[in-house]
Scaffold this motif. Structure first.
Motif, PDB file in Angstrom:
ATOM      1  N   VAL A 178       0.868  -0.975   0.001  1.00 55.86           N
ATOM      2  CA  VAL A 178      -0.059   0.060   0.149  1.00 55.86           C
ATOM      3  C   VAL A 178       0.953   1.337  -0.076  1.00 55.86           C
ATOM      4  N   TYR A 179       0.676   1.960  -0.838  1.00 56.27           N
ATOM      5  CA  TYR A 179       1.528   3.206  -1.212  1.00 56.27           C
ATOM      6  C   TYR A 179       0.824   4.679  -0.647  1.00 56.27           C
ATOM      7  N   TYR A 180       1.698   5.407   0.233  1.00 58.47           N
ATOM      8  CA  TYR A 180       1.142   6.487   0.778  1.00 58.47           C
ATOM      9  C   TYR A 180       1.966   7.789   0.351  1.00 58.47           C
ATOM     10  N   CYS A 181       1.320   9.030   0.599  1.00 55.87           N
ATOM     11  CA  CYS A 181       2.240  10.287   0.282  1.00 55.87           C
ATOM     12  C   CYS A 181       2.139  11.072   1.719  1.00 55.87           C
ATOM     13  N   ASN A 182       2.927  11.801   1.742  1.00 60.71           N
ATOM     14  CA  ASN A 182       3.210  12.872   3.152  1.00 60.71           C
ATOM     15  C   ASN A 182       3.947  13.791   2.842  1.00 60.71           C
ATOM     16  N   ALA A 183       4.045  14.842   3.814  1.00 59.18           N
ATOM     17  CA  ALA A 183       4.932  15.614   3.881  1.00 59.18           C
ATOM     18  C   ALA A 183       6.117  15.357   4.697  1.00 59.18           C
ATOM     19  N   LEU A 184       7.444  15.694   4.510  1.00 60.42           N
ATOM     20  CA  LEU A 184       8.647  15.302   5.299  1.00 60.42           C
ATOM     21  C   LEU A 184       8.877  16.554   6.139  1.00 60.42           C
ATOM     22  N   TYR A 185       9.426  16.345   7.145  1.00 57.03           N
ATOM     23  CA  TYR A 185      10.414  17.533   7.882  1.00 57.03           C
ATOM     24  C   TYR A 185      11.396  17.699   7.163  1.00 57.03           C
ATOM     25  N   ASN A 186      12.293  18.656   7.613  1.00 56.49           N
ATOM     26  CA  ASN A 186      13.299  19.256   6.964  1.00 56.49           C
ATOM     27  C   ASN A 186      14.465  18.175   7.235  1.00 56.49           C
ATOM     28  N   TYR A 187      14.454  17.328   8.069  1.00 59.19           N
ATOM     29  CA  TYR A 187      15.426  16.519   8.446  1.00 59.19           C
ATOM     30  C   TYR A 187      14.856  15.078   8.494  1.00 59.19           C
ATOM     31  N   GLY A 188      15.579  14.140   8.131  1.00 56.31           N
ATOM     32  CA  GLY A 188      14.984  12.648   8.288  1.00 56.31           C
ATOM     33  C   GLY A 188      13.875  12.426   7.393  1.00 56.31           C
ATOM     34  N   THR A 189      13.115  11.295   7.494  1.00 57.21           N
ATOM     35  CA  THR A 189      12.171  10.450   6.491  1.00 57.21           C
ATOM     36  C   THR A 189      10.799  10.561   7.163  1.00 57.21           C
ATOM     37  N   ALA A 190      10.586  10.975   8.374  1.00 57.91           N
ATOM     38  CA  ALA A 190       9.299  10.697   8.943  1.00 57.91           C
ATOM     39  C   ALA A 190       8.461  11.669   8.428  1.00 57.91           C
ATOM     40  N   GLY A 191       7.011  11.249   8.257  1.00 61.44           N
ATOM     41  CA  GLY A 191       6.216  11.866   7.699  1.00 61.44           C
ATOM     42  C   GLY A 191       5.462  12.822   8.626  1.00 61.44           C
ATOM     43  N   ARG A 192       5.001  14.052   8.374  1.00 65.62           N
ATOM     44  CA  ARG A 192       4.656  15.120   9.320  1.00 65.62           C
ATOM     45  C   ARG A 192       3.336  15.320   9.380  1.00 65.62           C
ATOM     46  N   LEU A 193       2.603  14.771   8.479  1.00 63.96           N
ATOM     47  CA  LEU A 193       0.961  14.945   8.390  1.00 63.96           C
ATOM     48  C   LEU A 193       0.403  13.663   8.921  1.00 63.96           C
ATOM     49  N   PRO A 194      -1.091  13.752   9.480  1.00 64.72           N
ATOM     50  CA  PRO A 194      -1.763  12.417   9.598  1.00 64.72           C
ATOM     51  C   PRO A 194      -1.535  11.812   8.291  1.00 64.72           C
ATOM     52  N   TRP A 195      -1.636  10.385   8.282  1.00 68.31           N
ATOM     53  CA  TRP A 195      -1.488   9.565   7.204  1.00 68.31           C
ATOM     54  C   TRP A 195      -3.032   9.463   6.337  1.00 68.31           C
ATOM     55  N   GLY A 196      -2.943   9.563   5.406  1.00 67.03           N
ATOM     56  CA  GLY A 196      -4.078   9.773   4.401  1.00 67.03           C
ATOM     57  C   GLY A 196      -4.430   8.430   3.946  1.00 67.03           C
ATOM     58  N   GLN A 197      -5.413   8.240   2.905  1.00 60.85           N
ATOM     59  CA  GLN A 197      -5.621   6.957   2.390  1.00 60.85           C
ATOM     60  C   GLN A 197      -4.489   6.664   1.288  1.00 60.85           C
ATOM     61  N   GLY A 198      -4.253   5.294   1.410  1.00 59.36           N
ATOM     62  CA  GLY A 198      -3.288   4.847   0.493  1.00 59.36           C
ATOM     63  C   GLY A 198      -3.822   4.385  -0.659  1.00 59.36           C
ATOM     64  N   THR A 199      -3.084   3.688  -1.404  1.00 62.36           N
ATOM     65  CA  THR A 199      -3.376   2.988  -2.759  1.00 62.36           C
ATOM     66  C   THR A 199      -2.847   1.562  -2.822  1.00 62.36           C
ATOM     67  N   LEU A 200      -3.261   0.418  -3.233  1.00 60.99           N
ATOM     68  CA  LEU A 200      -2.700  -0.596  -3.321  1.00 60.99           C
ATOM     69  C   LEU A 200      -2.422  -0.944  -4.445  1.00 60.99           C
ATOM     70  N   VAL A 201      -0.898  -1.363  -4.546  1.00 59.18           N
ATOM     71  CA  VAL A 201      -0.179  -1.839  -5.834  1.00 59.18           C
ATOM     72  C   VAL A 201       0.159  -3.290  -5.653  1.00 59.18           C
ATOM     73  N   THR A 202      -0.148  -4.319  -6.788  1.00 57.63           N
ATOM     74  CA  THR A 202      -0.169  -5.547  -6.572  1.00 57.63           C
ATOM     75  C   THR A 202       0.611  -5.911  -7.797  1.00 57.63           C
ATOM     76  N   VAL A 203       1.776  -6.451  -7.918  1.00 59.39           N
ATOM     77  CA  VAL A 203       2.533  -6.879  -8.732  1.00 59.39           C
ATOM     78  C   VAL A 203       2.738  -8.335  -8.816  1.00 59.39           C
ATOM     79  N   SER A 204       2.033  -8.801  -9.910  1.00 62.56           N
ATOM     80  CA  SER A 204       1.744 -10.305  -9.718  1.00 62.56           C
ATOM     81  C   SER A 204       1.633 -10.899 -11.356  1.00 62.56           C
ATOM     82  N   SER A 205       2.098 -11.985 -11.536  1.00 63.73           N
ATOM     83  CA  SER A 205       1.581 -12.427 -12.943  1.00 63.73           C
ATOM     84  C   SER A 205       0.404 -13.538 -12.767  1.00 63.73           C
TER      85      SER A 205
END
Length: 118
Positions: A91-118
């Protein structure tokens, strides 16, 4: 600001998808926006980021295959995913980041499911 990702789906290995993230407010006040993913049974992990100036950063496993972009005028962030692998299934999400590090700074919203399969 609320975030909603979309564009996921089922794709075969080697295929491509373009994810979109719509923000309910202005994203130009966030210098860095990013994408994250959560695979089944794993913690959410950072994979890509982009600054207002267009500088990008990628986690090693997606570097060279994924491309992040943003359109501040539309309050949108995108993730073009190429050469997809089964291990990209998550499941993929987007977010804003702080100036340092990789933590998300906003409440997590709705993600989108990616399934890679044959």
């Amino acid at each position: 600001v609320q975030l909603q990702a979309s564009g996921g789906g089922l794709v075969q290995p080697g295929g491509s998808l373009n994810l979109s993230c719509a923000a309910s407010g202005n994203i130009d006040r966030f210098n860095t926006m990013g994408w994250y993913r959560q695979r089944t049974g794993k913690q959410r992990e950072y994979i890509a980021a982009i600054t207002n100036g267009g500088s990008t950063n990628y986690e090693d496993s997606v570097n060279g295959r994924f491309t992040i972009s943003r359109d501040n005028a539309k309050n949108m962030v995108y993730l073009q995913m190429n050469s997809l692998k089964p291990e990209d299934t998550a499941v993929y999400y987007c977010n804003a980041l702080y100036n340092y590090g990789t933590a998300g700074r906003l409440p997590w919203g709705q993600g989108t499911l990616v399934t890679v399969s044959s």
